[in-house]
Scaffold this motif. Structure first.
Motif, PDB file in Angstrom:
ATOM      1  N   SER A   1       0.844  -1.189   0.000  1.00 50.16           N
ATOM      2  CA  SER A   1       0.000   0.000   0.000  1.00 50.16           C
ATOM      3  C   SER A   1       0.885   1.246   0.000  1.00 50.16           C
ATOM      4  CB  SER A   1      -0.925   0.003   1.220  1.00 50.16           C
ATOM      5  OG  SER A   1      -0.183   0.072   2.415  1.00 50.16           O
ATOM      6  N   GLU A   2       0.275   2.402  -0.106  1.00 44.85           N
ATOM      7  CA  GLU A   2       1.036   3.658  -0.166  1.00 44.85           C
ATOM      8  C   GLU A   2       1.732   3.974   1.148  1.00 44.85           C
ATOM      9  OE1 GLU A   2      -1.555   6.695  -1.489  1.00 44.85           O
ATOM     10  OE2 GLU A   2      -1.814   5.854  -3.504  1.00 44.85           O
ATOM     11  N   SER A   3       1.261   3.359   2.222  1.00 45.00           N
ATOM     12  CA  SER A   3       1.909   3.527   3.536  1.00 45.00           C
ATOM     13  C   SER A   3       2.518   2.199   3.972  1.00 45.00           C
ATOM     14  CB  SER A   3       0.885   3.974   4.588  1.00 45.00           C
ATOM     15  OG  SER A   3       0.286   5.204   4.218  1.00 45.00           O
ATOM     16  N   SER A   4       3.629   2.273   4.670  1.00 43.18           N
ATOM     17  CA  SER A   4       4.231   1.051   5.195  1.00 43.18           C
ATOM     18  C   SER A   4       3.314   0.447   6.264  1.00 43.18           C
ATOM     19  CB  SER A   4       5.606   1.342   5.787  1.00 43.18           C
ATOM     20  OG  SER A   4       5.494   2.202   6.906  1.00 43.18           O
ATOM     21  N   LYS A   5       3.425  -0.842   6.466  1.00 41.33           N
ATOM     22  CA  LYS A   5       2.580  -1.494   7.471  1.00 41.33           C
ATOM     23  C   LYS A   5       3.296  -2.705   8.046  1.00 41.33           C
ATOM     24  CE  LYS A   5      -0.029  -3.598   3.677  1.00 41.33           C
ATOM     25  NZ  LYS A   5      -1.360  -3.721   3.046  1.00 41.33           N
ATOM     26  N   THR A   6       2.864  -3.086   9.230  1.00 41.00           N
ATOM     27  CA  THR A   6       3.444  -4.228   9.921  1.00 41.00           C
ATOM     28  C   THR A   6       2.352  -5.206  10.310  1.00 41.00           C
ATOM     29  OG1 THR A   6       3.285  -3.129  12.072  1.00 41.00           O
ATOM     30  CG2 THR A   6       5.347  -2.866  10.836  1.00 41.00           C
ATOM     31  N   GLY A   7       2.737  -6.420  10.567  1.00 38.50           N
ATOM     32  CA  GLY A   7       1.809  -7.444  11.010  1.00 38.50           C
ATOM     33  C   GLY A   7       2.595  -8.601  11.591  1.00 38.50           C
TER      34      GLY A   7
ATOM     35  N   LYS B   1       6.344 -21.160  14.940  1.00 37.71           N
ATOM     36  CA  LYS B   1       7.102 -19.986  15.371  1.00 37.71           C
ATOM     37  C   LYS B   1       6.402 -18.755  14.806  1.00 37.71           C
ATOM     38  CE  LYS B   1      11.540 -20.164  15.979  1.00 37.71           C
ATOM     39  NZ  LYS B   1      13.021 -20.216  15.824  1.00 37.71           N
ATOM     40  N   THR B   2       6.327 -17.704  15.616  1.00 45.04           N
ATOM     41  CA  THR B   2       5.665 -16.467  15.218  1.00 45.04           C
ATOM     42  C   THR B   2       6.702 -15.449  14.758  1.00 45.04           C
ATOM     43  OG1 THR B   2       3.859 -16.852  16.788  1.00 45.04           O
ATOM     44  CG2 THR B   2       4.120 -14.611  15.953  1.00 45.04           C
ATOM     45  N   TYR B   3       6.393 -14.766  13.646  1.00 46.88           N
ATOM     46  CA  TYR B   3       7.294 -13.767  13.081  1.00 46.88           C
ATOM     47  C   TYR B   3       6.554 -12.439  12.900  1.00 46.88           C
ATOM     48  CZ  TYR B   3      10.343 -17.676  11.797  1.00 46.88           C
ATOM     49  OH  TYR B   3      11.160 -18.777  11.820  1.00 46.88           O
ATOM     50  N   SER B   4       7.299 -11.364  13.054  1.00 51.76           N
ATOM     51  CA  SER B   4       6.796 -10.045  12.674  1.00 51.76           C
ATOM     52  C   SER B   4       7.135  -9.815  11.207  1.00 51.76           C
ATOM     53  CB  SER B   4       7.427  -8.946  13.529  1.00 51.76           C
ATOM     54  OG  SER B   4       7.053  -9.074  14.878  1.00 51.76           O
ATOM     55  N   ILE B   5       6.259  -9.105  10.498  1.00 51.29           N
ATOM     56  CA  ILE B   5       6.487  -8.838   9.085  1.00 51.29           C
ATOM     57  C   ILE B   5       6.262  -7.352   8.819  1.00 51.29           C
ATOM     58  CG2 ILE B   5       4.101  -9.453   8.475  1.00 51.29           C
ATOM     59  CD1 ILE B   5       5.280 -10.585   5.817  1.00 51.29           C
ATOM     60  N   HIS B   6       7.118  -6.766   7.985  1.00 49.55           N
ATOM     61  CA  HIS B   6       7.026  -5.346   7.657  1.00 49.55           C
ATOM     62  C   HIS B   6       7.000  -5.170   6.147  1.00 49.55           C
ATOM     63  CE1 HIS B   6       7.683  -1.010   7.883  1.00 49.55           C
ATOM     64  NE2 HIS B   6       8.592  -1.152   6.922  1.00 49.55           N
TER      65      HIS B   6
END
Length: 252
Positions: A207-213, A230-235
């Motif tokens: 998207s036009e803005s960065s985002k994390t999840g 295992k849980t990971y953060s994604i950017h």
């Protein structure tokens, strides 16, 4: 992987998917029985004169736990030993083909022989290690959460399918139903269902803005019927195109 010894047994070890029992040919052993954790017989081997070793194929369908090995002579027990056969598989590393092409099965050359739309940029590698004392079989590899193309009904929707493993085998150039990992072994798995492909209207897009999840990497194993996750953060970086952003991941 050596487990134990002593008494009439010189050595008991797990080699790949076999339990190997070594003994002295001078002890008069004529039969060796392997007893399961529930007390039932797993198998028995007649001992030929002069031999010093028998083995039992565990495969990937045994019950984990404490096994008992019993040496017999003329039907009488002359010694026994116990051995713990229990896998313990952990996820060491996970990476995306687009970010670490050198760790993919094709070295990042994006071979398209398998499928006209296939690229290792969209796949992942997962390095796992078995710290336990018994073999295991990994039967499914999937992703739930904020990845571009998840494995549930938000994406490829194969989580509940018994016919889809999500595991690609470079040697056979196909998706395989399971991968065996022996005790003490470290192996690399590769995805087969493009979890990091951007598909319009499905999963997560740029998207036009960065985002994390965040997302969960999940492996299903045959022995014990458990899950390894295992849980990971994604950017996702900002992008004017729905498939043009950069992706970075880190462990939570």
């Amino acid at each position: 992987m050596e487990q134990s010894g002593g008494g009439v047994f010189r050595q008991v070890s797990i080699e790949e998917t076999e339990l190997v029992v070594k003994y002295s040919s001078e002890d008069g052993i004529d039969q060796i029985n392997l007893i399961q954790p529930n007390g039932e017989l797993f198998g028995q081997q007649d001992v030929a004169t002069g031999t010093q070793q028998v083995s039992y194929e565990l495969g990937a369908s045994y019950a984990p736990g404490e096994y008992t090995i019993v040496a017999l002579s003329d039907g009488e027990s002359i010694g026994e030993s116990s051995v713990s056969i229990q896998p313990n598989v952990e996820i060491n590393e996970m990476g995306i083909g687009r970010n670490q092409p050198e760790k993919m099965w094709d070295g990042g050359e994006n071979n398209t022989d398998r499928n006209a739309f296939f690229t290792t940029d969209e796949e992942v590698f997962v390095t796992i290690e078995n710290h336990g004392t018994g073999p295991n079989a990994i039967t499914k590899l999937y992703f739930i959460g904020d990845v571009p193309y998840p494995s549930d009904d938000e994406g490829t929707n194969y989580v509940e399918s018994d016919d889809v493993s999500g595991i690609y085998d470079p040697e056979s150039d196909s998706e395989v139903q399971q991968v065996i990992i022996a005790p003490g072994e470290q192996i690399t798995l590769y995805s087969s269902r493009s979890p990091f492909a951007f598909v319009p209207g499905i999963g997560t897009s740029c998207s036009e803005s960065s985002k994390t999840g965040e997302f969960d990497l999940i492996l299903e194993s045959k022995i014990g019927g458990g899950q390894i996750s295992k849980t990971y953060s994604i950017h996702y970086s900002a992008s004017q195109e729905s498939d043009g952003c950069e992706i970075s991941i880190s462990e939570d």
